[in-house]
Design a protein around this motif. Structure first.
Motif, PDB file in Angstrom:
ATOM      1  N   GLU A 164     -10.998  13.352 -11.836  1.00 38.86           N
ATOM      2  CA  GLU A 164     -11.873  12.905 -10.714  1.00 38.86           C
ATOM      3  C   GLU A 164     -13.421  13.305 -10.998  1.00 38.86           C
ATOM      4  N   ALA A 165     -14.291  12.451 -11.622  1.00 39.93           N
ATOM      5  CA  ALA A 165     -15.637  12.750 -11.989  1.00 39.93           C
ATOM      6  C   ALA A 165     -16.564  12.344 -10.961  1.00 39.93           C
ATOM      7  N   THR A 166     -17.375  13.162 -10.602  1.00 44.62           N
ATOM      8  CA  THR A 166     -18.476  12.710  -9.600  1.00 44.62           C
ATOM      9  C   THR A 166     -19.947  13.023  -9.985  1.00 44.62           C
ATOM     10  N   ASP A 167     -20.703  11.935 -10.189  1.00 45.98           N
ATOM     11  CA  ASP A 167     -21.833  12.179 -10.660  1.00 45.98           C
ATOM     12  C   ASP A 167     -22.263  13.345 -11.836  1.00 45.98           C
ATOM     13  N   VAL A 168     -21.205  12.916 -12.881  1.00 50.02           N
ATOM     14  CA  VAL A 168     -21.324  13.974 -13.654  1.00 50.02           C
ATOM     15  C   VAL A 168     -22.202  13.803 -14.804  1.00 50.02           C
ATOM     16  N   SER A 169     -23.070  14.901 -15.407  1.00 40.33           N
ATOM     17  CA  SER A 169     -24.057  14.431 -16.148  1.00 40.33           C
ATOM     18  C   SER A 169     -23.727  15.895 -17.379  1.00 40.33           C
ATOM     19  N   ARG A 170     -24.184  15.469 -18.585  1.00 36.41           N
ATOM     20  CA  ARG A 170     -24.374  16.435 -19.856  1.00 36.41           C
ATOM     21  C   ARG A 170     -25.510  16.364 -20.412  1.00 36.41           C
ATOM     22  N   THR A 171     -26.082  17.576 -20.423  1.00 33.44           N
ATOM     23  CA  THR A 171     -27.431  17.565 -21.093  1.00 33.44           C
ATOM     24  C   THR A 171     -27.370  19.089 -22.251  1.00 33.44           C
TER      25      THR A 171
ATOM     26  N   GLY B 236     -34.680  22.903 -28.907  1.00 31.12           N
ATOM     27  CA  GLY B 236     -35.672  23.026 -27.813  1.00 31.12           C
ATOM     28  C   GLY B 236     -35.928  21.856 -27.331  1.00 31.12           C
ATOM     29  N   VAL B 237     -35.210  20.742 -27.806  1.00 31.98           N
ATOM     30  CA  VAL B 237     -35.211  19.350 -26.928  1.00 31.98           C
ATOM     31  C   VAL B 237     -34.036  19.063 -26.118  1.00 31.98           C
ATOM     32  N   SER B 238     -34.225  18.447 -25.075  1.00 28.58           N
ATOM     33  CA  SER B 238     -33.386  18.382 -23.949  1.00 28.58           C
ATOM     34  C   SER B 238     -32.974  16.927 -24.343  1.00 28.58           C
ATOM     35  N   VAL B 239     -31.468  16.481 -24.760  1.00 27.05           N
ATOM     36  CA  VAL B 239     -30.901  15.270 -24.735  1.00 27.05           C
ATOM     37  C   VAL B 239     -29.964  15.179 -23.852  1.00 27.05           C
ATOM     38  N   GLN B 240     -30.207  13.924 -22.955  1.00 29.66           N
ATOM     39  CA  GLN B 240     -29.188  13.732 -21.812  1.00 29.66           C
ATOM     40  C   GLN B 240     -28.173  12.600 -22.357  1.00 29.66           C
ATOM     41  N   ALA B 241     -26.963  13.447 -22.628  1.00 33.18           N
ATOM     42  CA  ALA B 241     -25.976  12.427 -23.354  1.00 33.18           C
ATOM     43  C   ALA B 241     -25.231  11.670 -22.226  1.00 33.18           C
ATOM     44  N   LEU B 242     -25.096  12.266 -21.052  1.00 33.84           N
ATOM     45  CA  LEU B 242     -24.555  11.655 -19.822  1.00 33.84           C
ATOM     46  C   LEU B 242     -25.353  11.652 -18.524  1.00 33.84           C
ATOM     47  N   ARG B 243     -25.737  10.675 -17.912  1.00 34.85           N
ATOM     48  CA  ARG B 243     -26.560  10.799 -16.862  1.00 34.85           C
ATOM     49  C   ARG B 243     -25.772  10.200 -15.587  1.00 34.85           C
ATOM     50  N   GLY B 244     -25.141  11.171 -14.863  1.00 41.65           N
ATOM     51  CA  GLY B 244     -24.480  10.874 -13.409  1.00 41.65           C
ATOM     52  C   GLY B 244     -23.567   9.646 -13.690  1.00 41.65           C
ATOM     53  N   VAL B 245     -22.296   9.984 -14.223  1.00 44.40           N
ATOM     54  CA  VAL B 245     -21.127   9.210 -14.421  1.00 44.40           C
ATOM     55  C   VAL B 245     -19.915   9.629 -13.422  1.00 44.40           C
ATOM     56  N   SER B 246     -19.615   8.494 -12.565  1.00 46.64           N
ATOM     57  CA  SER B 246     -18.531   8.640 -11.797  1.00 46.64           C
ATOM     58  C   SER B 246     -17.420   8.036 -12.134  1.00 46.64           C
ATOM     59  N   LEU B 247     -16.211   8.563 -12.074  1.00 46.09           N
ATOM     60  CA  LEU B 247     -15.150   7.857 -12.676  1.00 46.09           C
ATOM     61  C   LEU B 247     -13.888   8.693 -12.138  1.00 46.09           C
ATOM     62  N   THR B 248     -12.749   8.036 -11.582  1.00 52.43           N
ATOM     63  CA  THR B 248     -11.316   8.337 -11.385  1.00 52.43           C
ATOM     64  C   THR B 248     -10.270   7.998 -12.029  1.00 52.43           C
ATOM     65  N   VAL B 249      -9.577   8.896 -12.443  1.00 51.03           N
ATOM     66  CA  VAL B 249      -8.349   8.289 -13.332  1.00 51.03           C
ATOM     67  C   VAL B 249      -7.206   8.556 -12.619  1.00 51.03           C
TER      68      VAL B 249
ATOM     69  N   THR C   6     -21.488   1.515 -27.863  1.00 53.58           N
ATOM     70  CA  THR C   6     -22.024   1.773 -29.207  1.00 53.58           C
ATOM     71  C   THR C   6     -21.886   3.120 -29.309  1.00 53.58           C
ATOM     72  N   SER C   7     -22.104   3.595 -30.678  1.00 58.07           N
ATOM     73  CA  SER C   7     -22.210   4.950 -31.178  1.00 58.07           C
ATOM     74  C   SER C   7     -23.567   5.427 -30.420  1.00 58.07           C
ATOM     75  N   GLY C   8     -23.349   6.690 -29.850  1.00 59.35           N
ATOM     76  CA  GLY C   8     -24.603   7.205 -29.227  1.00 59.35           C
ATOM     77  C   GLY C   8     -24.788   6.908 -27.713  1.00 59.35           C
ATOM     78  N   SER C   9     -23.659   6.102 -27.113  1.00 60.24           N
ATOM     79  CA  SER C   9     -23.518   5.577 -25.715  1.00 60.24           C
ATOM     80  C   SER C   9     -23.187   6.763 -24.735  1.00 60.24           C
ATOM     81  N   GLY C  10     -22.571   7.833 -25.422  1.00 62.63           N
ATOM     82  CA  GLY C  10     -22.027   8.731 -24.351  1.00 62.63           C
ATOM     83  C   GLY C  10     -20.596   8.800 -24.116  1.00 62.63           C
ATOM     84  N   LYS C  11     -19.814   8.088 -24.786  1.00 68.94           N
ATOM     85  CA  LYS C  11     -18.284   7.881 -24.521  1.00 68.94           C
ATOM     86  C   LYS C  11     -17.725   9.200 -25.285  1.00 68.94           C
ATOM     87  N   SER C  12     -18.097   9.427 -26.192  1.00 66.08           N
ATOM     88  CA  SER C  12     -17.305  10.730 -26.829  1.00 66.08           C
ATOM     89  C   SER C  12     -17.438  12.073 -26.038  1.00 66.08           C
ATOM     90  N   THR C  13     -18.936  12.022 -25.598  1.00 63.88           N
ATOM     91  CA  THR C  13     -19.207  13.033 -24.823  1.00 63.88           C
ATOM     92  C   THR C  13     -18.360  13.080 -23.401  1.00 63.88           C
TER      93      THR C  13
END
Lengths: 394, 224
Positions: free
Chosen positions: B5-12, B17-30, B41-48
């Protein structure tokens, strides 16, 4: 992860890179072998010298004129046989007192010549020092008091001058003066670097006449037991000082000699071990180096192991065991090589070597410790790898 | 209880020194028995996202529950245990240990729960049998085809009895016929109540899943 499994994984990893593992181990092998062999040589030398000093006879007290200090000038001896009376009185038993006057002389029998250390001594010498005869008899008190020209030969001198013939009753000349052989010593070998089979003992009176002197070089006293050495030493030195107020006298015991020699040889052994320890340290750096390479090479494997549930500690232990396995295997091989080298040196060269269990145990312990110390950094690095990054590594 | 259960999950990430936001508020239930494809596509955040769902990484924002446990509160050791007991991973490049037999590769996760050698080998052999490689248990990866290697990897993912199987491009290195049979194997797990999450950029693969999530720039942009 079970420890047995961790050992198995470590062993597999080392087997996978056999040549590299062997070469890395070689550094440890050489280091441990050097420690074991050099400590064995140091210990063997020390034991040999101690045996030789002890072989002079127990509870010995040696009195010489002058100070036994580094840098003090040698003193010409004022002692004569007249001093013997006060010493005998102080000791209370003349059979426990020996004197010497020594001189290097050319010896000759028939056509054979040689060089011997002539020792002018009393008939008490074989009991004060432990000297056993192979043949014949030692000279007597009468021989000493009459200055009879009789000689007891060291085994080496007897062999050089007479070969296989029995020297007893035969003539030889010492410094050009004719002497008759009455006895031959048992073979002794070297003692403190002096060939003791090259000695020729003659009555002190005969030696003094040959050298044209009245002096004696020093006295040796065998105390009845260890506790009396101190008292005897004080009494004898005091009695001599009274007769020769201008001269200092020194008395040394075997224990003092052993103590000084032991200290010197202990330091020597320590220095040898330290030098060998440096090579072990270099071997350890090699282990560390190769472990870092191994961690880098197996980054993907580490990532996979973490993904399937390995804890940081599991990974760390795996790599640490690999390092320890390298160094302890190297340590065991090194111990065998070092002990073998020491035995060969002992057997094939004049240098004595004694392999001691403590040096083996120490070398093994140190090699295991080297594995831990030099394996920790690579192991920690492996344990801390981020699995996401590790899995992506190509 | 949901498997994940993921709620509003983000990963930076911080990169130089540069912030990269790989995930921006993903909610998902399995849920158990889900068959879910994450595409993008590549870089969309699916691997993260997959790394987070598998407990390999932690979110920098939001809450993520895996097997009901909040990963933010878990120690590294507990995370490792969670991966061992709850999650199975299948990778595009198989990630099998070379020089190690199929049987020992499959038994590897059991090493980290302290199982003995015999138990590991028995369970690994049974699992290899199950993926159709009962005759190949003593083979090493370089003696097997790509499809066989991926089956070994699947057997390894299943040997611990996980509730979620995460597969990152499982057919990416396989030809289409082999890929299809690997997918069929995964689908058979779904019927047994294992949640299967595929990460793929292949639309045909994704189409076989019961649910599809499309990602772009670190967000879920479409759910079908």
């Amino acid at each position: 992860m079970r420890l047995a499994e961790a050992w198995r994984v470590a062993l597999d990893a080392l087997r996978a890179n056999r040549l590299r593992s062997m070469l890395t181990m070689l550094g440890v092998i050489i280091g441990v072998a050097a420690v074991v062999a050099l400590v064995a040589i140091g210990t063997g030398t020390k034991q040999q010298i101690e045996n030789q000093v002890e072989g002079l006879g127990s509870n010995l007290l040696i009195v010489v004129p002058g100070r036994l200090e580094a840098g003090s000038a040698p003193t010409s001896s004022p002692l004569t046989l007249d001093d013997l009376d006060v010493v005998n009185r102080a000791v209370g038993d003349r059979s426990r007192v020996a004197v010497t006057i020594a001189s290097g002389e050319t010896v000759r029998a028939g056509t054979r010549t040689g060089y011997a250390s002539m020792q002018g001594v009393l008939e008490t010498t074989p009991t004060v020092f432990v000297r056993r005869l192979d043949r014949g008899a030692y000279f007597t008190r009468t021989d000493v008091s009459t200055g009879r020209r009789v000689a007891v030969l060291g085994a080496g001198v007897a062999r050089d001058l007479f070969g296989d013939r029995d020297p007893i009753g035969r003539q030889l000349t010492i410094g050009g003066v004719r002497f008759r052989v009455v006895g031959v010593f048992q073979q002794l070998g070297q003692s403190l670097g002096v060939d003791r089979d090259g000695e020729v003992h003659v009555p002190v009176t005969a030696a003094q006449r040959l050298l044209g002197t009245e002096r004696i070089d020093g006295l040796a006293i065998r105390a009845p037991d260890r506790d009396r050495i101190g008292d005897l030493s004080t009494a004898v030195v005091a009695a001599l000082a009274e007769r020769h107020p201008d001269t200092d006298f020194s008395a040394v015991t075997q224990e003092q000699i052993l103590g000084v020699l032991g200290d010197i040889l202990g330091v020597l052994t320590g220095v040898l071990a330290a030098i060998a320890g440096i090579s072990l340290l270099v071997g350890g750096v090699g282990v560390s180096n190769i472990m870092l390479v191994s961690v880098r090479e197996r980054t993907r494997e580490i990532g996979l192991r973490k993904a399937v549930g390995a804890r940081p500690r599991d990974i760390g232990v795996q790599f640490l065991l690999e390092a320890v396995l390298l160094t302890t295997t190297g340590g065991i091989l090194g111990m065998a090589l070092g002990a073998g080298t020491a035995l060969l040196v002992d057997r094939l060269s004049p240098v004595p070597a004694a392999v001691t269990w403590w040096s083996m145990a120490l070398a093994f312990g140190v090699s295991a410790a080297v594995g831990i110390v030099f394996g920790v950094v690579p192991a920690q690095r492996a344990g801390r790898l981020d699995p996401v990054v590790a899995l992506r590594t190509e | 209880m949901s498997a994940i259960e993921a709620t509003d999950v983000s990963r930076t990430y911080e990169l130089d020194g540069v912030s990269v936001q790989a995930l921006r508020g993903v909610s998902l239930t399995v849920e158990p028995g889900d068959y879910l494809a994450i595409i993008g596509t590549s870089g969309s955040g699916k691997s993260t996202l997959m790394h987070l769902l598998g407990g390999l990484d932690r979110p920098t924002g939001g809450t993520l529950l895996i097997g009901g446990r909040d990963v933010a509160r878990l120690t590294p050791n507990e995370m490792a245990e969670l991966r061992n007991t709850t999650i199975g991973f299948v990778f595009q490049s198989f990630h099998l240990l070379a020089r190690t037999t199929a049987q020992d590769n499959v038994g590897l996760p059991l090493v980290y729960r302290g199982a003995g050698r015999r138990e590991r080998r028995d369970r690994a052999a049974a699992m290899l049998d199950r993926v159709g490689l009962g005759h190949r248990i003593t083979h090493r990866p370089n003696q097997m085809s790509g499809g066989e290697q991926q089956r070994v990897a699947i057997a390894r993912a299943l040997v611990t009895g996980p509730s979620v199987l995460l597969a990152d491009e499982p057919t990416g290195n396989l030809d289409s016929a082999t890929g299809s049979s690997v997918l069929s194997l995964l689908e058979s797990l779904v019927d047994e109540g294992v949640a299967v999450v595929l990460v793929t950029h292949d639309r045909d693969v994704a189409a076989r899943a019961h649910r599809q999530i499309r990602m772009k720039d670190g967000r879920i942009v479409e759910t079908r």
